[in-house]
Design a protein around this motif. Structure first.
Motif, short mmCIF file in Angstrom:
data_model
loop_
_atom_site.label_atom_id
_atom_site.label_comp_id
_atom_site.label_asym_id
_atom_site.label_seq_id
_atom_site.Cartn_x
_atom_site.Cartn_y
_atom_site.Cartn_z
N LYS B 367 0.82 -1.20 0.00
CA LYS B 367 0.00 0.00 0.00
C LYS B 367 0.86 1.26 0.00
O LYS B 367 0.63 2.20 -0.73
CB LYS B 367 -0.89 0.00 1.24
CG LYS B 367 -2.31 0.32 0.91
CD LYS B 367 -3.20 0.19 2.11
CE LYS B 367 -4.19 1.32 2.04
NZ LYS B 367 -4.94 1.55 3.22
N ARG B 368 1.88 1.23 0.85
CA ARG B 368 2.77 2.38 0.94
C ARG B 368 3.55 2.57 -0.36
O ARG B 368 3.69 3.69 -0.84
CB ARG B 368 3.77 2.14 2.08
CG ARG B 368 3.50 3.00 3.26
CD ARG B 368 3.69 2.22 4.54
NE ARG B 368 2.46 2.37 5.30
CZ ARG B 368 2.17 3.47 5.97
NH1 ARG B 368 2.99 4.49 5.99
NH2 ARG B 368 1.03 3.54 6.63
N PRO B 398 -6.50 -10.57 -5.14
CA PRO B 398 -7.80 -9.92 -5.35
C PRO B 398 -8.03 -8.76 -4.39
O PRO B 398 -8.51 -7.71 -4.80
CB PRO B 398 -8.80 -11.04 -5.08
CG PRO B 398 -8.05 -12.29 -5.30
CD PRO B 398 -6.62 -12.01 -4.98
N GLU B 399 -7.61 -8.92 -3.12
CA GLU B 399 -7.93 -7.85 -2.17
C GLU B 399 -7.13 -6.58 -2.43
O GLU B 399 -7.46 -5.52 -1.92
CB GLU B 399 -7.77 -8.31 -0.72
CG GLU B 399 -6.39 -8.69 -0.32
CD GLU B 399 -6.15 -10.17 -0.48
OE1 GLU B 399 -5.37 -10.74 0.28
OE2 GLU B 399 -6.78 -10.80 -1.37
N LEU B 404 -5.13 -0.91 -6.11
CA LEU B 404 -4.23 -0.79 -7.25
C LEU B 404 -4.95 -0.17 -8.44
O LEU B 404 -4.45 0.77 -9.06
CB LEU B 404 -3.68 -2.18 -7.60
CG LEU B 404 -2.61 -2.26 -8.67
CD1 LEU B 404 -1.43 -1.36 -8.33
CD2 LEU B 404 -2.12 -3.69 -8.84
N SER B 405 -6.13 -0.69 -8.73
CA SER B 405 -6.83 -0.15 -9.91
C SER B 405 -7.22 1.30 -9.68
O SER B 405 -7.15 2.11 -10.60
CB SER B 405 -8.05 -1.02 -10.25
OG SER B 405 -8.91 -1.08 -9.15
N ALA B 406 -7.59 1.64 -8.44
CA ALA B 406 -7.95 3.03 -8.18
C ALA B 406 -6.76 3.95 -8.45
O ALA B 406 -6.89 5.01 -9.05
CB ALA B 406 -8.42 3.20 -6.74
N LYS B 407 -5.58 3.51 -8.01
CA LYS B 407 -4.39 4.35 -8.20
C LYS B 407 -4.05 4.42 -9.70
O LYS B 407 -3.70 5.50 -10.19
CB LYS B 407 -3.21 3.78 -7.42
CG LYS B 407 -3.20 4.22 -5.95
CD LYS B 407 -2.68 5.65 -5.82
CE LYS B 407 -2.51 6.10 -4.38
NZ LYS B 407 -3.73 6.40 -3.66
N SER B 431 -10.85 -4.54 -17.79
CA SER B 431 -10.86 -5.97 -18.15
C SER B 431 -10.25 -6.81 -17.04
O SER B 431 -10.64 -7.95 -16.83
CB SER B 431 -10.05 -6.21 -19.42
OG SER B 431 -10.46 -5.35 -20.43
N GLU B 432 -9.26 -6.24 -16.33
CA GLU B 432 -8.60 -7.01 -15.28
C GLU B 432 -9.32 -6.89 -13.94
O GLU B 432 -9.38 -7.84 -13.17
CB GLU B 432 -7.16 -6.52 -15.09
CG GLU B 432 -6.20 -6.93 -16.17
CD GLU B 432 -6.18 -8.43 -16.38
OE1 GLU B 432 -6.42 -9.16 -15.40
OE2 GLU B 432 -5.95 -8.86 -17.52
N ALA B 433 -9.80 -5.71 -13.65
CA ALA B 433 -10.29 -5.46 -12.30
C ALA B 433 -11.57 -4.65 -12.32
O ALA B 433 -11.80 -3.81 -11.47
CB ALA B 433 -9.22 -4.74 -11.48
#
Lengths: 162, 877
Positions: B367-368, B398-399, B404-407, B431-433
């Motif tokens: 996360k960091r 998945p969690e 990740l996708s948001a960033k 497509s991935e997330a």
């Protein structure tokens, strides 16, 4: 500043609670429960630091380590060096080992006041007082001897001295 | 007397409590013990009071109330024996706190003990004072503690030093008394005293400028020498932690040096060499060594800039990142985050290592690292970094995909060099997330797509290909369904092929299949299905030959248990079946969605005031009341009656997205009423005849009532489409007051604005009776500030008196109105009123000006109110 030191067993039972800033008793219990919830949901191969902003305010972190059935937790703010906190915890545990000869949970349960005594020789008012476990053990010995020989009317509490 | 007569032994009580199987049992045991202890207290039983107190401390730890033991602590402290005092002080620290009145009573005992001949008792008193001393106690006992700083026994000196920290934190005024005694401690040989003394000096510097100056002047050289000796000192087993000599003293000294060097070039200069030495000489294979290095890096970051040192520091952190110890990587990332602000170039060099940390097995490190990568992105590296992150998205846990996708989306939006790249990356992420991204991400994507007309074909074909392989990503499916609905013709015809594309063959039936599959998926949610229904409606118009099949698909949902879907199905069914004539006009392609409006909404700067201020669903004339809908479902409300048909085009983005575009107003002639509403709820409920709605003035205030046949309507014949205007008489004005507060109404018609560098005058407002023009000049001293000269002209043959202009702006703007030139406006354009407005825009360059205005005047002794919103300000003001 170190905000608190907590020992909890793996069932969530508090074994030592020491806050260096006032927390009302109910709040103490709540914090212990929250911390336990966080710790028992941590995976094994992760860092020992947890952000504790939500519990203690901005920039407060906690570092924990598991020793057998116990979680040792130090809560501290940004004025402390995180890695040094790990070392300090090591000093604390080593000292417990010296004073109890292979410390286990039961030693801490039945001698919690002695654990407090040891802690008070390592941390005072949230600041590091002594980092040599030898020195700490000597100070604790001296106090225990004094208690034993004290010219007191009442017998000393069993298990007090080594 | 039998020593066991009064209650159980401590050990036995703990055993009894541990033996309890349930919480209730435990409570019972504790209650019994507490009762016994209370009884002992009230009988003033001295013999066991310290044992009782020890028990109480255990009970306290378990969370039971123990206040009744507080006075016992005081009694024990006041006794002469050491064991009693010890347990008394311990109880004091655990059971009491500095806020309690009881504490006042103990000050005297502590004072006596601070002067006790037994040094251990002095130690106990210092410990208690250091842990819970209040401001009052600090004042009373400071002289005693000051004296103890010079006590012969070092164990007392070190406790006194830490106790002083408590005192100066509670009462900073006392700091000056302690500066000199603290400086003496820095010359100590005893380790414990030295370490606490250094800490005391650090805290003195924090609370007192005088102390800071003093130590800067007198102590830097000494401290530097101290640290140098320590660094070069031979192995000292008693203070060694896993082979590193006294890391704690190192850390404390570095911290103090950091405080002294901060913002002081000379002081920084004198420690540069030493810091370089510590940074290079300290072993980094042990935690203790790393603690020193870490503190050294922190010091280098804080003191005055020395380029070489900073690079050295960042490199140490880079090395930390490759460490196998999670804790070290964790702290390194935190520190690199701070280093970004100082020397981002140095951090950039470690980009590859940081990117590896994004893939760390430890979630908190990932996360960091991700946050740090986010900071590292710039125009030059965005493509490479995004590629790496997208590649990792495929294999990540998945969690972690949500974060990740948001960033990634955020990076792509912020730095996208071109639209096609943006669309490509977003399609990859979806497509991935697709199941992890938030709604605003795919909303933004659709806005971008509509704004890239040359990419419509490319996008719809890419999406078509994407959903052929993945259908389990909900948001991907939604965007695909939406695009198929809008751009199906481009999908079939391969229109607007880009060079990079391979032509594909898609039949009309294939296009319908996509939507049919999407609506038939078990996992599709309400939003997706609702979007599918609209897409089908649109397809029915694009592909008349498949109208029958499409109508069948829609027909299946007439029996949907979800009210929203059922209603849509029924309404669309009837559009396809009965309203052949208007269908093609109804389902024309969406107009381009205004990007600025959308991003403004996203940032939350334009609160959707009107719709949110609408507490309860209003009662409407025909009695149909629906619960507040989810935001996506405010589709047009077509009554299935033949006439009149009422169509709403709302200002809300989602509304635009799904609402059927009526701006060409194809069937103006008949009873159709176009209502440029702003309130989703209102729009939803606007089934039925328009006059009835106009009557509910409070609801309708911001909308243009465009019924040209109602002659009495004050808004006149040709209201400007850019402005939502309604003029009404004073009767309705009071209810409008509060509506000026927020900006909810953004016109649905995209605002056409020129990007000219000079700012042309605009007609800010025009009605049949009044015209307002704005002339702009920029304040040369501040580009945030715009001067607006407002000019009001009367178009009617009557004189307006008591003319008052009022304006309101959203929070990011500041508005100042100068007095108007007059309050009487001559008739028939024979003269005008001018008034100067000064607006400063705190979001200059990011957001355009926007204003809501209200004008009151009297004509023929009648109060008139006109109001409107001005969105036509030139950009860049």
């Amino acid at each position: 500043m170190i905000r608190g030191v907590i020992i909890i067993n793996d069932q969530g039972k508090p074994r030592l609670i020491k806050f260096y800033e006032f927390q009302p008793p109910d709040k103490q219990q709540e914090l212990v429960r929250s911390i336990y919830r966080v710790l028992c949901s941590r995976a094994e191969n992760v860092s020992n630091f947890v952000k504790a902003d939500s519990l203690f305010g901005p920039d407060v972190r906690l570092v924990y380590k598991t020793f057998a059935t116990l979680y040792f937790v130090f809560i501290f703010d940004k004025s402390e060096n995180e890695l040094a906190m790990i070392d300090l915890m090591q000093v604390f545990v080593e000292t417990l080992n010296k004073c109890f000869r292979e410390v286990c949970e039961l030693d801490i349960v039945f001698n919690f006041y002695k654990v407090h005594m040891i802690l008070d020789e390592i941390i005072l008012g949230g600041q590091v007082l002594e980092t040599s476990s030898e020195e700490v053990a000597n100070a604790v010995d001296a106090i225990s001897r004094l208690e034993k020989n004290a010219n007191s009317m009442i017998p000393s509490i069993p298990g007090w001295q080594r | 007397m039998n020593p066991f007569s009064s209650g159980t032994r401590m050990r036995d009580m703990i055993r009894a409590i541990r033996a309890c199987k349930t919480a209730a049992e435990e409570r019972a045991v504790v209650r019994k013990e507490c009762a016994a202890i209370r009884a002992a207290i009230s009988e003033n039983d001295q013999d066991y009071s310290h044992r009782n107190l020890a028990k109480l401390m255990f009970i306290h730890m378990l969370g039971y109330p123990t206040h009744f033991g507080q006075m016992e602590c005081l009694k024990l402290i006041a006794t002469a024996g050491f064991p009693e005092k010890r347990i008394g002080y311990l109880g004091l620290m655990l059971l009491l706190d500095e806020r309690q009145e009881v504490l006042m009573l103990v000050t005297n005992s502590i004072k006596q003990d601070l002067n006790h001949t037994n040094q251990y008792i002095v130690g106990l008193a210092l410990c208690a004072l250091g842990n819970l001393g209040s401001a009052e106690m600090a004042r009373d006992l400071a002289p005693d503690v000051e004296r103890l700083l010079q006590f012969r026994d070092p164990n007392i000196r070190k406790k006194a030093a830490l106790c002083t920290i408590r005192i100066i934190k509670k009462v900073p005024d006392l700091a000056e008394n302690f500066i000199k005694p603290a400086a003496v401690l820095l010359k100590e040989k005893h380790h414990g005293v030295l370490i606490t003394g250094v800490q005391l000096c650090t805290d003195l510097c924090r609370v007192s400028d005088e102390a800071l100056e003093y130590f800067k002047k007198k102590s830097i050289d000494g401290l530097v020498k101290l640290l140098r000796d320590l660094t070069n000192s031979p192995y000292a087993p008693e203070y060694d932690i896993s082979g590193i000599t006294d890391p704690f003293l190192h850390v404390r000294l570095l911290k103090l040096l950091r405080v002294l060097g901060e913002g002081d070039a000379d002081a920084s200069d004198s420690m540069n060499d030493l810091l370089a030495q510590v940074a290079t000489k300290t072993e980094s294979n042990k935690n203790a060594g790393n603690a020193i290095l870490y503190e050294c890096v922190a010091a280098i970051m804080s003191i005055e800039d020395n380029g070489g040192l900073r690079v050295l520091a960042v490199n140490i952190l880079g090395r930390f990142l490759s460490s196998r110890d999670n804790n070290i990587r964790y702290v390194a990332l935190n520190m690199l985050m701070k280093a970004m602000a100082l020397d981002s170039q140095a951090v950039q060099r470690h980009r590859a290592t940081i990117l590896e940390c994004v893939k760390d097995p430890d979630a908190s490190i990932r996360k960091r690292a991700l946050e740090l990568v986010y900071l590292l992105v710039n125009e030059n590296n965005v493509k490479q970094l995004t590629k790496d992150l997208v590649d990792y998205l495929e294999v990540s846990d998945p969690e972690f995909k949500g974060d990740l996708s948001a960033k990634i989306c955020s990076i792509v939006e912020k730095f996208s060099p071109e639209k096609i790249w943006y669309i490509d990356q977003m399609l990859k992420v979806l497509s991935e997330a697709g199941n992890y991204v938030k709604d605003d991400v795919w909303h933004a994507l659709i806005v971008v797509i509509t704004n890239a007309p040359n990419l419509h074909g490319y996008t719809v074909r890419s999406l078509y290909k994407a959903v052929q392989t993945t259908t389990e990503q909900e948001t991907l499916l939604r965007v695909a369904v939406w695009c198929v609905g809008e751009y199906a013709d481009l999908l079939i015809s391969n229109a607007g092929m880009l060079d990079i594309e391979d032509p594909i063959t898609v039949t009309e039936a294939d296009a319908v299949n996509v939507v049919e599959t999407a609506i038939g998926r078990d996992s599709s949610d309400l939003t997706t299905r609702a979007m599918c229904l609209i897409a089908l409606l649109k397809l029915s118009s694009r592909f008349p030959s498949l109208s029958k099949r499409i109508n069948d698909i829609i027909h299946r949902h007439k029996r949907s248990l979800v009210l929203e879907l059922q209603q849509r199905a029924i309404e669309f069914n009837s559009i396809i079946g009965k309203h052949e004539k208007i269908r093609s006009a109804l389902v024309e392609r969406m107009p381009v969605l205004d990007e600025a409006t959308f991003s403004g909404r996203r940032a939350g700067s334009v609160p959707n005031a009107v719709s949110t201020s609408q507490g309860a669903p209003p009662k409407i004339p025909n009695g149909v009341v629906k619960p507040a809908p989810p935001p996506l479902v405010d589709l047009l409300d077509l009554s299935s009656d033949d006439v009149p048909t009422s169509v709403s085009v709302g200002g809300d983005f989602l509304h635009d997205l799904l609402g059927v575009d009526m701006s060409p107003a194809p069937s103006q002639g008949t009873n159709q009423t176009k209502k440029s509403g702003t309130d989703m709820l209102l729009d939803l409920l606007s089934i039925g005849d328009p006059p009835a709605l106009s009557n509910s003035a409070a609801l309708d205030i911001l909308s243009t009532s465009q019924d040209s046949q109602s002659a009495g309507d004050l808004s006149g014949k040709s209201p400007t489409p850019l402005l939502s205007v309604k003029a009404s008489t004073s009767a309705g004005s009071s209810s409008m007051m509060d509506l000026l507060d927020g900006f909810g109404a953004t016109p649905s018609v995209p605002v056409a604005v020129t990007d000219a560098p000079t700012y042309p005058s605009i007609v800010a407002f025009e009605s049949s009776s009044l015209k307002v023009t704005f002339n702009f000049t920029k304040d040369p001293s501040s580009q945030h500030t715009t001067l607006i000269e407002a000019q009001f002209t009367n178009k009617s043959p009557n004189i307006y008196s008591n003319f008052v202009f009022q304006a309101a702006v959203p929070k990011f703007l500041q508005l100042h109105l100068d007095p108007a030139s007059s309050n009487t406006l001559p008739a028939s354009g024979d003269g005008s009123i001018t008034q100067t407005l000064r607006i400063s825009n705190s979001q200059h360059g990011k957001k355009s000006l926007v204003m809501r205005m209200r004008i009151n005047y009297k004509v023929n002794n009648k109060d008139v109110l006109e109001e409107g919103q001005i969105n036509t300000f030139p950009r860049g003001l």
